[in-house]
Design an enzyme around this catalytic site. Structure first.
Site, PDB file in Angstrom:
ATOM      1  N   ASN A 103       0.815  -1.229   0.000  1.00  8.23           N
ATOM      2  CA  ASN A 103       0.000   0.000   0.000  1.00  8.23           C
ATOM      3  C   ASN A 103       0.844   1.273   0.000  1.00  8.23           C
ATOM      4  O   ASN A 103       0.493   2.267   0.648  1.00  8.23           O
ATOM      5  CB  ASN A 103      -0.953   0.015   1.203  1.00  8.23           C
ATOM      6  N   ARG A 130      -4.642 -13.727   1.645  1.00  8.45           N
ATOM      7  CA  ARG A 130      -5.785 -13.672   2.549  1.00  8.45           C
ATOM      8  C   ARG A 130      -6.851 -14.697   2.147  1.00  8.45           C
ATOM      9  O   ARG A 130      -6.761 -15.308   1.084  1.00  8.45           O
ATOM     10  CB  ARG A 130      -6.371 -12.255   2.545  1.00  8.45           C
TER      11      ARG A 130
END
Length: 876
Positions: free
Chosen positions: A85, A217
């Protein structure tokens, strides 16, 4: 600043002035002047306060405001340094901008620590983990997710240049950054997923040990990424001088993106009755869509909720995930339609070889929209081109000679031309449109003058013009027996200009008319775009187009153009293949064996049939029959075009017996005059016994710029005369053996383990066996090898001017535990050099040639007994 950061910080170039900083993103949207302000310095000091002891920065924080007490004493997880990010990379970029405007040692010191952090975090295989120091779980995977690794490489690429905002970087750091980028590129190439021999794209994360796609994830499973892979391709396209592997990676990825595009659809984020976000799909004939994740092997879009269960419909996962995650997007659209064609054009400009520029209208033009069935014949012509020729297609839909010139497109082509290039000119479809003043060019005046201008300006640059009459429109007479001409005097004018200016001309109108008529009224529809209502997603109303081509039609017309170049004996014709092999099914054949088998058997003296094999791994065996030798097989490069199989001698054959050595080759050549260029031929059975990559029984067989990989018995030159030039050959035991007359010139011989390079079986009456000219011998660390041992008593092998590393044993030669063979074996050297080239301790029964004898060992002299070296001389 590179294109990636230009896109991220596009708004920074606007004249914006902020009074306050509600969040960190605002600090990256300033005018260039603003970075010299006190306000910018205040933010930079705040950014420094977040830098961790390791040199990196955390993510998802407002770095424009100094850290709070709660942050400093709170969760360690929030302070963990990362590349995710925009962590670390964005602070570095911001500090670099501020330091360039108002230099300060403290900011440079922080940036140096940040750069060192990125360099230290890199794995030996070139990848970067999401978090460093490493955290357990998926955080340690090589991370392309959210473009993390690409961001790092973009920063280091800029650092290595030492330009713009990085002028302060020292030379050692620049070199380290450049090396890290190179390792990163190797990692990208190594992790590109290959399915059934074809390069596809990347997973969002890859295992650091195996490099295989890996799960992150709960809703990010092993898959092919339709999102992150776009920025990887963009990074590769920005490499200034791409290697063949990089070119293949880009071509493979773009082909995959084109294949998996979802036609005529778009996605939209909406709100339900409760105001909650949801995502829906809707029909949009003018748009194409891509999924975020594709199932490896099937290319089906997959959707995964927090339960980690794969589903194939977006509607089947929970609404929170549908609205909270980007499962659909148009990420590759601009890359495919704009950036990829521009990249191909840049490749053409870089080419040291000839470039063929195509100028014309829509029938010739590239069609970049991946889901359209329409193709221009120039688009397919490119696929048959052989390196070093590059085809740069400047033809555009709707253009005439007038509009092509008026829009500056012709001047652009002229500016690119260099001596030896070619320009193929085909207009007329739009010049004839009197109702459109922007394109209309009267046949006998302005059209003629425009063609003459193009011809003369091409020649003025030392390039070669080729004219072509317009391809025929599909218009049948009432009886359905003959095509009706639709171009008036325009083809006639092309013929007249060609004759007056002494320009070669492709008679495309006549040939395409004959092609249409050969197919008949119904069959000729397949050459064009005929679809019933509902058949074509991007044209749901149906389509009846008699001008533009389908892939089939474009391929057949391209073949006609190549045939015309051959008929006219144009020098450029030698750079085109007669057939195309493509692993993805886009060629004439998807198998090397099949293409060889289908090659024509012309009479003696017929032109050589050329087969281009596009990049890919072809796991198959190929056999060249004796009557099919007049073929040249040309790969895109040995790094990317691989023919491989894993058959070994101890396998049980159909007859219930062990195969034995001689039935194991990946490629077996019985045909005379067969040639292979720029390919890898491999047997990957490994250390399990004899396993041939190549067996040659034909005469006049040539291998140029090829790679041969195996273990034991890699190359078997059984009989005939053979020539290997600029080839790489690796193996362990007797990996070049046989009784043929084989010359290896400028080849690299690499030894994988202690063993023997050659095992000649030269017949007693044969003057020459194996001759190595100006070659190089290397090996794995610690390996020791003999130059050869006599498989048969009269083995003849000679090394001339060969560089020998320490892997070559001082004795040089071995007698195969047969002292009697020392009397008959014919082993010799001349001019050996390097650590293993010392002749002082060579076996007494091997000899050193005189200078006169070595001079006589030239290719033409070796092959002059019998036919001259005609099959060996011409290069493509």
């Amino acid at each position: 600043m590179n294109r990636f950061f230009q896109a991220i910080f596009a708004a920074a170039w606007a004249a914006v002035s902020l009074q306050a900083f509600p969040d960190w993103d605002d600090a990256l949207r300033q005018s260039s002047d603003w970075y010299g302000s006190a306000e910018a310095a205040q933010v930079a000091d705040s950014v420094l306060a977040y830098q961790t002891d390791s040199g990196g920065w955390p993510k998802n924080l407002n770095l424009a405001e100094p850290p709070s007490e709660a942050y400093l004493t709170g969760s360690e997880k929030a302070r963990y340094p990362t590349i995710d990010n925009g962590g670390t990379t964005t602070p570095l970029f911001y500090l670099a901008r501020v330091n360039a405007a108002q230099p300060d040692a403290k900011w440079r010191a922080a940036m140096q620590r940040g750069i060192d952090y990125l360099l230290e975090a890199q794995y030996e295989n070139g990848g970067w983990p999401q978090f460093y120091p490493l955290r357990e779980g998926y955080y340690s995977h090589i991370t392309y997710n959210d473009n993390a690794m690409v961001r790092v490489m973009r920063v280091l690429e800029e650092v290595s240049s030492g330009e713009s905002v990085w002028t302060w970087v020292d030379e050692a750091t620049k070199q380290q950054a450049a090396a890290a980028v190179e390792k990163g590129i190797e990692c990208i190439l190594a992790t590109q997923v290959r399915v059934d021999g074809q390069l596809t794209v990347w997973c969002a994360q890859h295992d650091v040990e195996t490099l295989a796609p890996a799960k992150a994830r709960a809703f990010e499973l092993v898959s092919l990424s339709g999102g992150e892979s776009v920025e990887i391709v963009r990074f590769l396209m920005d490499i200034e001088t791409p290697s063949p592997r990089v070119v293949a990676a880009i071509e493979g990825a773009v082909a995959w993106f084109s294949k998996v595009a979802i036609p005529g659809m778009s996605s939209e984020l909406v709100r339900d009755a409760n105001g909650e976000r949801d995502r829906i799909l809707k029909e949009s004939p003018g748009e194409d869509l891509w999924a975020r994740f594709y199932e490896i092997g099937t290319n089906r879009p997959i959707f995964v909720g927090r339960d980690s269960v794969v589903r194939y419909e977006l509607s089947e996962i929970e609404q929170e995930r549908r609205g909270g995650y980007g499962y659909y997007g148009s990420w590759p659209k601009d890359m495919i339609s704009k950036e990829y064609p521009e990249w191909r054009s840049r490749l053409a400009l870089q080419s040291e070889g000839p470039v063929l520029y195509l100028v014309g209208d829509s029938t010739m033009a590239d069609k970049p929209r991946p889901t359209t069935p329409e193709k221009g014949w120039g688009q397919l012509l490119r696929e048959y081109a052989l390196l070093p020729l590059r085809v740069d297609n400047h033809a555009r839909n709707g253009r005439s000679t007038k509009s092509f010139i008026d829009e500056g497109r012709w001047d652009e082509v002229v500016s690119r031309l260099k001596e030896g290039d070619w320009v193929l000119i085909q207009f007329g479809h739009n010049d004839e449109k009197e109702h459109k003043p922007s394109v209309y060019a009267e046949a006998h005046t302005s059209y003629r003058d425009n063609l003459r201008r193009m011809v003369r300006e091409t020649r003025a640059k030392g390039a070669n013009p080729i004219l072509a009459t317009s391809v025929a429109r599909r218009k049948w007479d009432d009886a359905g027996e003959r095509m009706v001409p639709t171009h008036g005097d325009y083809p006639l004018v092309v013929r007249q200009v060609a004759e007056a200016e002494k320009v070669p001309m492709l008679e495309m109108e006549t040939l395409t008319t004959a092609l249409e008529e050969s197919k008949g009224v119904e069959g000729s529809k397949k050459l064009h775009l005929w679809f019933e209502a509902g058949e074509l997603a991007i044209r749901p109303e149906g389509l009846s187009d008699n001008t533009h081509y389908s892939r089939l039609g474009a391929r057949e017309v391209a073949a006609l153009a190549i045939g015309e170049m051959r008929r006219l004996e144009l020098p450029i014709a030698r750079y085109f293949a007669d057939a195309l092999v493509a692993r993805d099914g886009s060629g004439d054949w998807d198998s090397v064996e099949q293409a060889i088998y289908k090659a024509p058997q012309g009479p003696e003296g017929s032109p050589r049939w050329i087969i281009r094999v596009k990049h890919g791994e072809y796991r198959e065996r190929a056999y060249v029959q004796r009557e099919r030798g007049n073929i040249r097989l040309v790969g895109d490069s040995p790094e990317t075009t691989v023919l491989v199989e894993g058959i070994h001698a101890n396998m049980i054959g159909p007859d219930g017996k062990k195969l034995g050595t001689f039935r194991t080759p990946t490629l077996q050549v019985d045909g005379e005059g067969f040639q292979v260029h720029s390919m890898t031929i491999a047997n990957d059975a490994g250390p399990v016994g004899q396993a041939l990559a190549l067996r040659v029984d034909g005469d006049g067989v040539v291998f140029r710029d090829c790679v041969f990989k195996g273990w034991q018995d890699t190359i078997f030159v059984n009989r005939g005369r053979h020539y290997f030039e600029n080839c790489y050959i690796e193996g362990h035991v007797d990996f070049i053996f046989g009784g043929g007359l084989s010359v290896f010139e400028n080849c690299h011989i690499h030894c994988l383990k202690d063993g023997y390079i050659t095992a000649a079986a030269t017949p007693a009456q044969q003057e020459y066996g194996m001759v190595f000219l100006d070659c190089r011998i290397t090996g794995e660390p610690g390996v020791r090898t003999y130059l050869g041992r006599p498989w048969r008593a009269h083995a003849q092998t000679v090394f001339v001017r060969t560089e020998m590393s320490e892997v070559v044993r001082s004795a040089g030669w071995h007698n195969w535990t047969g002292p009697e063979r020392e009397k008959t074996a014919r082993y010799a050297e001349y001019g050996s050099y390097g650590e293993g080239g010392d002749m002082g301790e060579r076996v007494s029964w091997a000899r050193q040639l005189s200078r006169k004898e070595a001079k006589e060992l030239e290719v033409n002299a070796i092959f002059e007994s019998g036919e001259p070296v005609a099959p060996f001389a011409p290069k493509p």
